[in-house]
Design a protein around this motif. Sequence first.
Motif, short mmCIF file in Angstrom:
data_model
loop_
_atom_site.label_atom_id
_atom_site.label_comp_id
_atom_site.label_asym_id
_atom_site.label_seq_id
_atom_site.Cartn_x
_atom_site.Cartn_y
_atom_site.Cartn_z
N LYS A 23 38.71 41.23 32.06
CA LYS A 23 37.30 40.86 32.00
C LYS A 23 37.03 39.48 31.41
CE LYS A 23 36.18 43.05 27.62
NZ LYS A 23 35.43 44.07 26.95
N LYS A 25 39.05 36.85 31.63
CA LYS A 25 39.83 35.82 32.33
C LYS A 25 38.98 35.09 33.36
CE LYS A 25 44.30 37.92 31.64
NZ LYS A 25 45.08 36.98 30.90
N GLU A 26 39.38 33.88 33.64
CA GLU A 26 38.74 33.09 34.69
C GLU A 26 39.11 33.69 36.05
OE1 GLU A 26 36.68 30.45 34.31
OE2 GLU A 26 36.77 30.82 32.14
N PRO A 27 38.26 33.47 37.06
CA PRO A 27 38.55 34.02 38.39
C PRO A 27 39.94 33.65 38.92
CG PRO A 27 36.31 33.20 38.34
CD PRO A 27 36.95 32.81 37.04
N GLN A 28 40.37 32.43 38.66
CA GLN A 28 41.70 32.00 39.12
C GLN A 28 42.79 32.79 38.41
OE1 GLN A 28 39.36 29.95 37.89
NE2 GLN A 28 38.75 28.64 39.59
N VAL A 30 42.45 35.88 37.19
CA VAL A 30 42.39 37.24 37.73
C VAL A 30 43.13 37.28 39.07
CG1 VAL A 30 40.88 39.05 38.65
CG2 VAL A 30 40.25 37.83 36.55
N ARG A 31 42.85 36.28 39.90
CA ARG A 31 43.52 36.23 41.21
C ARG A 31 45.03 36.12 41.04
NH1 ARG A 31 41.48 33.73 46.54
NH2 ARG A 31 43.32 33.94 47.81
#
Length: 67
Positions: A23, A25-28, A30-31
Amino acid sequence: MLCKKFGVEASSFRFQRAPEKLKDKEPQQVRAELTAMKDATHEIARRMNRMLVQQQQRQPNRTDKAR
């Protein structure tokens, strides 16, 4: 998914914690985490399938015994 596919007991694992860990983390990030999980899953499945095929090839054919 692998546990279900190969009949491995997974009730002691808490998969619902994954969103909590991701939750902040940055989107990158997470990806990247999801990609690493996917890659690991594919590698484990590949190895398990290879070992299962090898085990099946080592076992005598059951239909041969019936003849």
